[in-house]
Design a protein around this motif. Structure first.
Motif, PDB file in Angstrom:
ATOM      1  N   UNK A  93     -20.176  -1.779 -24.485  1.00 46.28           N
ATOM      2  CA  UNK A  93     -20.283  -0.490 -23.952  1.00 46.28           C
ATOM      3  C   UNK A  93     -21.648   0.069 -23.613  1.00 46.28           C
ATOM      4  N   UNK A 110     -19.392   0.232 -37.034  1.00 43.53           N
ATOM      5  CA  UNK A 110     -19.328   0.900 -35.910  1.00 43.53           C
ATOM      6  C   UNK A 110     -18.466   2.346 -35.994  1.00 43.53           C
ATOM      7  N   UNK A 152     -21.352   2.471 -30.660  1.00 43.38           N
ATOM      8  CA  UNK A 152     -21.141   1.648 -29.469  1.00 43.38           C
ATOM      9  C   UNK A 152     -21.192   0.197 -29.585  1.00 43.38           C
ATOM     10  N   UNK A 153     -20.485  -0.635 -28.929  1.00 47.62           N
ATOM     11  CA  UNK A 153     -20.538  -1.668 -29.044  1.00 47.62           C
ATOM     12  C   UNK A 153     -21.458  -2.339 -27.803  1.00 47.62           C
ATOM     13  N   UNK A 177     -16.445   6.158 -26.801  1.00 45.74           N
ATOM     14  CA  UNK A 177     -16.767   5.025 -27.700  1.00 45.74           C
ATOM     15  C   UNK A 177     -15.595   5.037 -28.584  1.00 45.74           C
ATOM     16  N   UNK A 197     -22.302   1.463 -19.966  1.00 51.46           N
ATOM     17  CA  UNK A 197     -22.439   2.918 -20.167  1.00 51.46           C
ATOM     18  C   UNK A 197     -23.635   3.184 -20.179  1.00 51.46           C
ATOM     19  N   UNK A 198     -24.778   2.567 -20.672  1.00 54.20           N
ATOM     20  CA  UNK A 198     -25.883   2.890 -20.926  1.00 54.20           C
ATOM     21  C   UNK A 198     -27.089   2.239 -20.056  1.00 54.20           C
TER      22      UNK A 198
END
Ligand SMILES: Nc1ncnc2c1ncn2[C@@H]1O[C@H](COP(=O)(O)OP(=O)(O)OP(=O)(O)O)[C@@H](O)[C@H]1O
Ligand SMILES: [Mg+2]
Lengths: 233, 346
Positions: A148, B78, A144-145, B109, A152-153
């Motif tokens: 993100x 990533x 994840x970036x 993701x 999202x977290x």
């Protein structure tokens, strides 16, 4: 029969609250709600952003940066410790420059937001710190970036703290609007002070107080409901 | 598949240097279940975190699928991570998401379109046996179910490697076995290479093909699970093996046993593979003039066959005992004569 009741009511309100101008009272209520809603909205956005910045720049976190963390933290702490009434006075030149006057609901907004946002940012930070480190690590391990992870977290996982925090803050802001009202921002605080206290009309003060209490109860109820709904822990 | 070359990781805490992983070289084959066992602080977690770039090495290299993982950064890291997924001791699920939304997360993701996400999630939920719990939140699940979600989530992007850091350590023994069975199933069905970190010998014995024993950041012993069980070289390995056979537990009572059996010999028999199937003791008593009674016994199933130990008391004439021992050696059973206070290879 309906006619009869209405007449009775009118006479009753006139009897108990002889000095209350109801049109003026609703206008003041509207101003209080307007100031609270707008300042809560901006406090939410700005406080959230500052809270996230404080969290992300903390040591070992994604944007770990000692200088930014220290500066932001210091500014938050300074503004958090200035009493609101003094903050209003300090901001008078600033408000005059931007709004041309220190009177009116809009003129109160900068003070309200600057007074409440640092307070809210702290609550957001506490909520973010409570997130399980392992969950952030899991998101990283999935590739994840940072953006993100934020959307999202961090935000969903701290949502109960975010919503209960903004509830407390909005209640505080109702109180702040009343204080701002005393120096001319309008709203129920203004009405209670000018027409209730200074002209010695206790009935006006009483009605204004009851409406403020009702607004606070309503905000608390909405906040509690949302917090309970998002909390799936 | 995974190639680790002279990997080293140092931490500096309060100006003191800690070497968590110390010049570690290792190859893990494609499709195998590889176990790493060690005590707390051995550097296991640091090691596994180096495999997916959650930690960057001080020196040395990690290759996964011929891709150099160490020193990879940003976007390429990533993307590479999507093929090396991880499951955790405490599951690390998002409590704010339902089971299916948790499994969907890695697909979001990776930018998989919504329709395909739904399909894959549906398939994964079936694979890990969670049908009917799609809409549940993690707080409504048991530990075992949470780990199933963790596994489904880890498999979502069809990884080449699955890393597990103490993946069953928070579970009770039965749930542990069920999760281990699921991992074997995944390994066999999807051909995914699995690396498991554990401090429980049970996990190694039950599903691993090969094992590495880690101590102070180094791998002190490595090999096929059965070989290591049968012939542990290092003291630490022997301790882990005895954790499984339970011999260690009985050792304090050996004193008492010796008092009980002043004559004859106490013999520890180690069975590996098919020999366990054969009625060794029956043969012994039938062919030699000795009496044999079992003092302690333990049998375990490993991936490559059964493994176990028996402590037997044998009494009779010296010559007969000697012959009996020779017989045992000839049928590939490892026999050790236990003396009062120490063991002796015969
Ligand atoms: N981020 C860190 N900063 C400093 N020291 C660390 C860090 N991570 C690990 N260590 C140190 O490295 C050593 C190995 O730790 P590691 O967590 O890899 O051990 P472990 O084998 O996983 O132990 P356990 O079984 O308890 O999980 C320990 O001495 C630990 O204190
Ligand atoms: Mg660990």
């Amino acid at each position: 029969m309906g006619q009869q009741t209405t007449n009775d009511k009118t006479s009753l309100t006139e009897q108990f609250f002889p000095n209350v101008d109801w049109v003026q009272m609703w206008e003041a209520t509207y101003e209080t709600i307007y100031m609270t809603a707008l300042s809560t909205f901006f406090t939410f956005i700005i406080g959230l952003a500052i809270g996230l910045l404080l969290f992300l720049t903390a040591p070992y976190n994604m944007w770990a940066n000692h200088i930014v963390h220290f500066l932001t933290g210091s500014i938050v702490n300074i503004f958090r410790s200035i009493p609101f009434i003094i903050l209003i006075i300090l901001l008078i030149p600033f408000t005059k420059f931007f709004f041309g006057s220190i009177r009116g609901a809009n003129a109160a907004l900068p003070a309200l937001i600057i007074g409440a946002a640092p307070f809210y940012a702290r609550m957001v930070l506490i909520g973010l710190r409570e997130i399980d480190k392992g969950v952030i690590e899991a998101a990283k391990s999935m590739g994840a970036k940072t953006s993100t992870i934020i959307w999202k977290v961090l935000l969903p996982e701290s949502s109960p703290a975010i919503f209960s925090g903004i509830t407390v803050t909005s209640v505080t802001l109702v109180g702040y609007t009343a204080m701002a009202g005393v120096i001319g921002a309008g709203g129920l605080g203004h009405l209670a002070f000018l027409h209730g206290f200074q002209r010695n009309n206790p009935d006006v003060t009483l009605v204004a107080t009851v409406i403020i209490v009702a607004i606070v109860f309503l905000l608390q109820w909405i906040g509690d409901t949302i917090t309970a709904k998002v909390d799936k822990r | 598949m995974i190639s680790i070359k002279e990997l080293r990781k140092e931490f500096t805490v309060n100006d003191k240097k800690i070497v968590a992983v110390d010049n570690l070289t290792l190859d893990i084959e494609k499709g195998e279940i590889f176990g790493v066992i060690g005590y707390s602080g051995a550097g296991k977690s640091t090691f596994i975190r180096l495999l997916n770039g959650l930690e960057q090495p001080t020196s040395g290299e990690v290759f996964v699928n011929d891709k150099k993982f160490s020193h990879m950064k940003g976007e390429s890291l990533r993307i590479a991570r999507q093929k090396v997924s991880m499951i955790f001791q405490h599951f690390n699920l998002l409590w704010s998401r339902t089971v299916e939304e948790n499994i969907e997360f890695p697909l979001e993701i990776a930018g998989v379109p919504k329709k395909e996400r739904k399909q894959r999630v549906h398939h994964l939920i079936e694979l890990v046996g969670l049908k009917g719990r799609e809409k549940s939140y993690p707080s409504q699940l048991s530990g075992g179910q949470k780990q199933r979600v963790g596994i489904a989530r880890a498999l979502a992007n069809e990884p080449d490697v699955l890393l597990g850091d103490e993946a069953t350590s928070a579970l009770d023994p039965e749930t542990t076995d069920a999760i281990l069975d699921l991992l074997v199933d995944i390994n066999e069905r999807l051909g995914i290479t699995i690396v498991l970190i554990t401090h429980e010998m049970h996990v190694i014995q039950k599903i691993c093909h090969r094992v590495a024993v880690m101590e102070d950041g180094k791998i002190v012993e490595t090999g096929k699970v059965l070989d290591v069980f049968q012939n542990p070289q290092e003291t630490i390995t022997k301790r882990f093996v005895s954790q499984l056979t339970g011999v260690e537990d009985t050792l304090p009572t050996l004193e008492t046993i010796f008092q009980h059996y002043p004559n004859g010999s106490l013999i520890q028999l180690t069975f590996v593979g098919q020999t366990t199937e054969e009625p060794v003791l029956t043969e012994l008593i039938r062919n030699f003039q000795v009496t044999a009674s079992v003092v302690h016994g333990n049998m375990n199933q490993t991936k490559d066959g059964p493994y176990g130990t028996l402590i037997v008391h044998i009494d009779g004439e010296t010559k007969q005992i000697h012959d009996a021992l020779q017989y045992l050696q000839s049928i590939d059973v490892k026999a050790e004569v236990l003396n009062n206070g120490s063991t002796n290879n015969e």
